[in-house]
Design a protein around this motif. Structure first.
Motif, mmCIF file in Angstrom:
data_model
loop_
_atom_site.group_PDB
_atom_site.id
_atom_site.type_symbol
_atom_site.label_atom_id
_atom_site.label_comp_id
_atom_site.label_asym_id
_atom_site.label_seq_id
_atom_site.Cartn_x
_atom_site.Cartn_y
_atom_site.Cartn_z
ATOM 1 N N SER A 82 7.004 53.490 36.337
ATOM 2 C CA SER A 82 7.449 54.530 35.059
ATOM 3 C C SER A 82 8.815 54.995 35.509
ATOM 4 O O SER A 82 9.116 56.282 35.312
ATOM 5 C CB SER A 82 6.548 55.605 35.137
ATOM 6 N N TRP A 83 9.748 53.923 36.236
ATOM 7 C CA TRP A 83 10.800 54.521 36.781
ATOM 8 C C TRP A 83 11.795 53.217 36.378
ATOM 9 O O TRP A 83 11.480 52.341 36.314
ATOM 10 C CB TRP A 83 10.602 54.754 38.255
ATOM 11 N N SER A 84 12.869 53.563 36.560
ATOM 12 C CA SER A 84 14.036 52.383 36.500
ATOM 13 C C SER A 84 15.124 52.870 37.707
ATOM 14 O O SER A 84 15.382 53.803 38.171
ATOM 15 C CB SER A 84 14.932 52.542 35.207
ATOM 16 N N ILE A 85 15.501 51.593 38.281
ATOM 17 C CA ILE A 85 16.657 51.369 39.105
ATOM 18 C C ILE A 85 17.917 50.982 38.661
ATOM 19 O O ILE A 85 17.812 50.087 37.907
ATOM 20 C CB ILE A 85 16.034 50.616 40.329
ATOM 21 N N VAL A 86 19.173 51.571 39.014
ATOM 22 C CA VAL A 86 20.416 51.154 38.365
ATOM 23 C C VAL A 86 21.248 51.283 39.515
ATOM 24 O O VAL A 86 21.236 52.387 40.348
ATOM 25 C CB VAL A 86 20.863 51.765 37.080
ATOM 26 N N VAL A 87 22.368 50.493 39.809
ATOM 27 C CA VAL A 87 23.478 50.761 40.556
ATOM 28 C C VAL A 87 24.448 51.660 39.981
ATOM 29 O O VAL A 87 24.977 51.332 38.843
ATOM 30 C CB VAL A 87 24.076 49.241 40.925
ATOM 31 N N LYS A 88 24.923 52.742 40.638
ATOM 32 C CA LYS A 88 25.720 53.651 40.107
ATOM 33 C C LYS A 88 27.173 53.179 40.589
ATOM 34 O O LYS A 88 28.245 53.097 39.703
ATOM 35 C CB LYS A 88 25.497 54.991 40.423
ATOM 36 N N GLU A 89 27.320 52.842 41.575
ATOM 37 C CA GLU A 89 28.726 52.504 42.162
ATOM 38 C C GLU A 89 28.557 51.525 43.570
ATOM 39 O O GLU A 89 27.421 51.803 43.970
ATOM 40 C CB GLU A 89 29.524 53.528 42.524
ATOM 41 N N SER A 90 29.340 50.918 43.524
ATOM 42 C CA SER A 90 29.454 50.078 44.980
ATOM 43 C C SER A 90 30.873 49.585 45.248
ATOM 44 O O SER A 90 31.732 49.491 44.639
ATOM 45 C CB SER A 90 28.497 48.602 44.662
ATOM 46 N N LYS A 91 30.937 49.091 46.721
ATOM 47 C CA LYS A 91 32.183 48.829 47.190
ATOM 48 C C LYS A 91 31.796 47.727 48.160
ATOM 49 O O LYS A 91 30.882 47.782 49.019
ATOM 50 C CB LYS A 91 32.618 49.985 47.870
ATOM 51 N N ALA A 92 32.620 46.637 48.056
ATOM 52 C CA ALA A 92 32.626 45.414 48.861
ATOM 53 C C ALA A 92 33.727 45.218 49.712
ATOM 54 O O ALA A 92 34.809 45.388 49.372
ATOM 55 C CB ALA A 92 32.223 44.169 48.289
ATOM 56 N N ALA A 93 33.613 44.923 51.191
ATOM 57 C CA ALA A 93 34.680 44.646 51.810
ATOM 58 C C ALA A 93 34.405 43.057 52.651
ATOM 59 O O ALA A 93 33.356 42.864 53.172
ATOM 60 C CB ALA A 93 34.676 45.474 53.176
ATOM 61 N N TYR A 94 35.211 42.193 52.032
ATOM 62 C CA TYR A 94 35.030 40.765 52.520
ATOM 63 C C TYR A 94 35.784 40.460 53.712
ATOM 64 O O TYR A 94 36.971 40.948 53.853
ATOM 65 C CB TYR A 94 35.723 39.827 51.514
ATOM 66 N N ARG A 95 35.089 40.030 54.968
ATOM 67 C CA ARG A 95 35.636 40.051 56.193
ATOM 68 C C ARG A 95 36.085 38.493 56.602
ATOM 69 O O ARG A 95 37.152 38.250 57.353
ATOM 70 C CB ARG A 95 35.083 40.636 57.155
ATOM 71 N N ARG A 96 35.128 37.602 56.263
ATOM 72 C CA ARG A 96 35.347 36.220 56.538
ATOM 73 C C ARG A 96 34.554 35.339 55.381
ATOM 74 O O ARG A 96 33.547 35.790 54.983
ATOM 75 C CB ARG A 96 34.854 35.930 57.912
ATOM 76 N N PRO A 97 34.959 33.941 55.472
ATOM 77 C CA PRO A 97 34.155 33.311 54.433
ATOM 78 C C PRO A 97 32.839 32.777 55.145
ATOM 79 O O PRO A 97 32.564 33.033 56.070
ATOM 80 C CB PRO A 97 35.086 32.132 54.392
ATOM 81 N N ALA A 147 26.388 50.487 48.284
ATOM 82 C CA ALA A 147 25.981 50.830 46.824
ATOM 83 C C ALA A 147 25.092 52.103 46.844
ATOM 84 O O ALA A 147 24.253 52.438 47.747
ATOM 85 C CB ALA A 147 25.326 49.512 46.541
ATOM 86 N N ALA A 148 25.263 52.875 45.679
ATOM 87 C CA ALA A 148 24.770 54.071 45.369
ATOM 88 C C ALA A 148 23.544 53.507 44.346
ATOM 89 O O ALA A 148 24.187 52.953 43.323
ATOM 90 C CB ALA A 148 25.453 55.103 45.121
ATOM 91 N N PHE A 149 22.328 53.440 44.520
ATOM 92 C CA PHE A 149 21.297 53.413 43.503
ATOM 93 C C PHE A 149 20.790 54.629 43.023
ATOM 94 O O PHE A 149 20.317 55.561 43.722
ATOM 95 C CB PHE A 149 20.393 52.711 44.284
ATOM 96 N N VAL A 150 20.506 54.469 41.804
ATOM 97 C CA VAL A 150 19.889 55.813 41.083
ATOM 98 C C VAL A 150 18.483 55.536 40.528
ATOM 99 O O VAL A 150 18.530 54.298 39.720
ATOM 100 C CB VAL A 150 20.901 56.479 40.038
ATOM 101 N N VAL A 151 17.533 56.148 40.717
ATOM 102 C CA VAL A 151 16.289 55.994 40.121
ATOM 103 C C VAL A 151 15.907 57.059 39.228
ATOM 104 O O VAL A 151 16.128 58.435 39.495
ATOM 105 C CB VAL A 151 15.180 55.844 41.412
ATOM 106 N N SER A 152 15.586 56.817 38.083
ATOM 107 C CA SER A 152 14.991 57.833 37.373
ATOM 108 C C SER A 152 13.753 57.691 36.591
ATOM 109 O O SER A 152 13.022 56.425 36.597
ATOM 110 C CB SER A 152 16.038 57.762 35.912
ATOM 111 N N ARG A 153 12.918 58.562 36.199
ATOM 112 C CA ARG A 153 11.626 58.402 35.703
ATOM 113 C C ARG A 153 11.606 58.765 34.236
ATOM 114 O O ARG A 153 12.285 59.372 33.792
ATOM 115 C CB ARG A 153 10.781 59.590 36.339
#
Length: 153
Positions: A82-97, A147-153
């Motif tokens: 009875s809930w949903s999960i979404v990504v509100k924001e995210s940030k990535a740092a690529y350090r090496r292949p 990443a910040a995940f938001v859950v709502s009911r």
């Protein structure tokens, strides 16, 4: 021949997030400390024959999503979502292949953070939890994703 049981999270990801199936995402480990996902390089490589950056950030994001999904599945009465999960924001740092197969590790949040999250969810019907996942190859971090995940009911 011994049968292998596919984790519920893996089935959910493949059914509900088509990208996960296309990437060949699998659950390597899910325990009290972390969730580890993997995906084959062959399905996720770029023109340089290294792992595609979009696949790397996607796998790390899916690891965070999986931690949230498992957290919510463990809630009392969670048999029927009875809930949903979404990504509100995210940030990535690529350090090496990444030269080989992809492997994402998302550490589970501290109990205090989980308690604060659950309190906000109970109180407001919506809550946010920030998670960090890393793509690791041969013991070295190749990509960090917060990443910040938001859950709502």
């Amino acid at each position: 021949m011994k049968s292998v049981q596919v984790p519920a999270l893996e089935l959910f990801l493949h059914e509900m997030i088509p990208l996960a199936k296309a990437m060949g995402v699998g659950v390597e480990l899910s325990d009290d400390r972390s969730l580890v996902l993997h995906a084959p390089k062959e399905q996720n490589k770029n023109s340089l024959n290294t792992a595609f950056g979009g696949s790397l950030v996607s796998l790390a994001t899916l690891a965070g999503y999986g931690v949230m999904w498992e957290l919510m599945k463990s809630e009392k009465g969670a048999e029927k979502a009875s809930w949903s999960i979404v990504v509100k924001e995210s940030k990535a740092a690529y350090r090496r292949p990444v030269l080989g197969d992809l492997r994402a590790i998302c550490e589970r949040p501290a109990q205090a953070a989980i308690a604060e999250f659950r309190d906000a969810l109970d109180r407001y019907g919506k809550a946010k939890l920030k998670l960090k996942a890393s793509i690791v190859e041969n013991g070295a971090v190749a990509v960090d994703v917060t990443a910040a995940f938001v859950v709502s009911r």
